[in-house]
Every structure is written in structure tokens, then in C-alpha cells.
Design a protein around this motif. Structure first.
Motif, PDB file in Angstrom:
ATOM      1  N   ARG A  58      -5.099  30.270  13.674  1.00 48.86           N
ATOM      2  CA  ARG A  58      -3.632  30.346  13.654  1.00 48.86           C
ATOM      3  C   ARG A  58      -2.991  29.072  14.198  1.00 48.86           C
ATOM      4  N   GLU A  59      -3.557  28.561  15.294  1.00 48.94           N
ATOM      5  CA  GLU A  59      -3.010  27.361  15.934  1.00 48.94           C
ATOM      6  C   GLU A  59      -3.031  26.177  14.969  1.00 48.94           C
ATOM      7  N   THR A  60      -4.153  26.024  14.258  1.00 54.65           N
ATOM      8  CA  THR A  60      -4.295  24.909  13.309  1.00 54.65           C
ATOM      9  C   THR A  60      -3.274  25.023  12.184  1.00 54.65           C
ATOM     10  N   GLU A  62      -0.453  26.874  11.928  1.00 49.55           N
ATOM     11  CA  GLU A  62       0.965  26.923  12.274  1.00 49.55           C
ATOM     12  C   GLU A  62       1.453  25.686  13.020  1.00 49.55           C
ATOM     13  N   GLN A  63       0.554  25.008  13.762  1.00 52.78           N
ATOM     14  CA  GLN A  63       1.003  23.878  14.578  1.00 52.78           C
ATOM     15  C   GLN A  63       0.452  22.531  14.110  1.00 52.78           C
ATOM     16  N   GLU A  64      -0.624  22.570  13.341  1.00 48.61           N
ATOM     17  CA  GLU A  64      -1.248  21.311  12.921  1.00 48.61           C
ATOM     18  C   GLU A  64      -1.427  21.268  11.411  1.00 48.61           C
ATOM     19  N   THR A  90       2.561  33.056   6.355  1.00 48.38           N
ATOM     20  CA  THR A  90       2.152  31.749   6.894  1.00 48.38           C
ATOM     21  C   THR A  90       1.829  30.773   5.772  1.00 48.38           C
ATOM     22  N   ARG A  97       5.645  22.894   3.187  1.00 42.54           N
ATOM     23  CA  ARG A  97       5.332  21.605   3.822  1.00 42.54           C
ATOM     24  C   ARG A  97       4.763  20.622   2.801  1.00 42.54           C
TER      25      ARG A  97
END
Length: 285
Positions: A58-60, A62-64, A90, A97
Motif C-alpha cells: 500500500r505504501e509503495t 499510494e506514496q511512491e 487505488t 498519474r
């Protein structure tokens, strides 16, 4: 090109031929690893695809996201999603993007729980809004999803309940301390979801209202849909709190008005046939 590739619901071989050909020609291949799981591990996928996979938690995602999209304008990058690529919002964000960066994209669809629930015999066009049931904590016990289930049922519609997944989650203590220590993964079972619904029913009665959904409402529990050991059980909501369905992933359906053909199909999976004789005919047309 950015490719979003659906993997289907079961194992490595559920990928489509088009999806497999795409994966094999991509320079980088990411495996989304938090909205769902397959019955096989990353290694089994790598062996079948003949490609090294990069786990994207999730971190990758949503944030990266920029790291995933890096160089996708000059080479092919694949983003693999269990089920269908657009089963989780997501992934729409990733597409937006890409478009803003001028990166073209293609989607390769596959089966997801959203259509595979038809395996229990309930007709897909009789489903209302899909909802998510989250794990309660000692201090946080939301009930808003219950209102949506009631609204669907008032309209005669079935409700597909997607059950919570906690993967790579941090405890509040570790989060506050900035420690990258993660809790073991947890997957909500049909039993847990049913228990929370039963608790809400009791709460509503204490507040002086009789809910549209009761302990005797006919429900369907599903586990590992699409896998060889798929399990389906139908019965009352109370029975769903004790039925044995085994390991993850689980889903729960709360029925609305049932056509006789739907009822007949559900009886194939009955946990106890008497539950249908006593309750289900009240909701059929």
C-alpha cells in the motif's frame, strides 16, 4: 506503456493469455500485494510467468507511485492486480498519474469477486451497492455499512460484503514512534463479519428500532472463490457466525428478495435446510 493486468481469483494459471504475454515482455513487473491475495505465493507466480516480480504494498502504490511509473514512457511496465485491475479505487489513481505524465496505459481485465459471486446462484443483476466490513477495535466500531445493507434489502437487492484485509499494518505505538515494525497480516472471516452484524442488530434494538436485517436473514458465506478448495455455505446470519469455511479470503452476501431459482440454487449450499423452510420464502417473489 503501463499495463494494468488482472490475475483472476485463484492461482498463477488464472491470468489470461493476453495478460501472460504482456507480463513476459515487460521490463518491470509489480505485484500489488494489499487489496487481495492469491492462493499461491509470489514465488509460484514468478516460476509460471518466467519473470521476477516486485512486491508493491500500500505504501509503495499510494506514496511512491512515481517509482512504479518511472521510465514507463520508454519501456513497458506491468502492474499486476489480483482479480480485476479496477476492483480497487487505488488503481484508478495510478492511471490518472500516468495520464498526467503522458504515459499511455492499457488494461487487461480478468474475473473478480464482483462477478464470481454468481457461483452461489444469486443473479448478478439483483445485487445493490457493494460494501466493505472493516475490523472493529476497542475504540472504533463503525456501523455505517449496515445502513447500506438495509437500504439494499429494502429495495429487494442482495449485498456483497467485502471483508477487511490488514496487510503490512503498524500498531499505533510503532506508528507514533516511527518504527517500521508491522503487525502480522489479518483477514476477516465470514464468522467475524457475521458477529459484527449481529452486534449492530442488538445495538439498533437497544435504540428502539427493529432492523431490516435480523438473525434469521438468509446469507451466503464464500471462501477462496476460484480456488480448487472453494467453499460456499448458505443459511441464516446466525449460522454464518459459526460456519466453518477455512482460510482466507472470505466474502459475505446478505440476500434481498429472492427469485425461486435463486432460492433453489442456495439450497445446494445449505448449512441447515430448515433455515430455508422457516425464513427464505418470506422474501421470495
Amino acid at each position: 506503456m503501463l499495463y494494468l493486468v488482472g490475475l483472476g481469483l485463484g492461482d498463477a494459471k488464472d491470468i489470461t493469455v493476453k495478460g501472460l504475454e504482456t507480463v513476459r515482455r515487460c521490463r518491470r513487473v509489480y505485484l500489488e500485494a494489499y487489496t487481495s491475495i492469491l492462493t499461491v505465493g509470489k514465488e509460484a507466480l514468478e516460476e509460471f510467468y518466467g519473470k521476477e516480480l516486485i512486491l508493491a504494498d500500500r505504501e509503495t502504490v499510494e506514496q511512491e507511485a512515481d517509482s512504479i511509473l518511472k521510465e514507463a514512457d520508454v519501456c513497458d511496465v506491468a502492474f499486476l492486480v489480483v482479480g480485476d485491475p479496477f476492483g480497487a479505487t487505488t488503481h484508478s489513481d495510478l492511471v490518472l498519474r500516468a495520464v498526467k505524465l503522458g504515459i499511455p496505459y492499457k488494461v487487461i481485465h480478468n474475473a473478480s469477486i464482483m462477478n464470481a459471486v454468481g457461483c452461489c446462484g444469486l443473479q448478478l443483476y439483483n445485487f445493490g451497492e457493494t460494501i466493505s466490513i472493516v475490523f472493529w477495535t476497542d475504540t472504533w466500531k463503525p456501523e455505517s455499512f449496515f445502513d447500506k445493507i438495509e437500504k439494499n434489502r429494502q429495495n429487494g437487492m442482495h449485498t456483497l460484503c467485502l471483508l477487511d484485509i490488514k496487510a503490512k499494518e503498524q500498531s499505533l505505538e510503532n506508528l507514533m514512534k516511527g518504527k517500521k515494525i508491522y503487525e502480522p497480516p489479518r483477514y476477516m472471516s465470514v464468522n467475524q463479519a457475521a458477529e459484527q452484524l449481529l452486534a449492530i442488530i442488538q445495538n439498533r434494538r437497544l435504540q428502539g428500532t427493529e432492523p431490516e436485517i435480523t438473525e434469521n436473514t438468509i446469507c451466503v458465506g464464500l471462501a477462496r472463490v476460484g480456488a480448487p478448495d472453494q467453499k460456499i455455505a448458505s443459511g441464516t446470519l446466525s449460522q454464518m457466525s459459526t460456519v466453518e469455511l477455512g482460510g482466507p479470503l472470505h466474502s459475505l452476501i446478505v440476500t434481498g428478495t429472492m427469485h425461486p431459482l435463486e432460492l433453489e440454487m442456495l439450497q445446494l449450499f445449505s448449512a441447515d435446510s430448515s433455515s430455508f423452510e422457516n425464513n427464505a420464502f418470506q422474501r421470495t417473489t
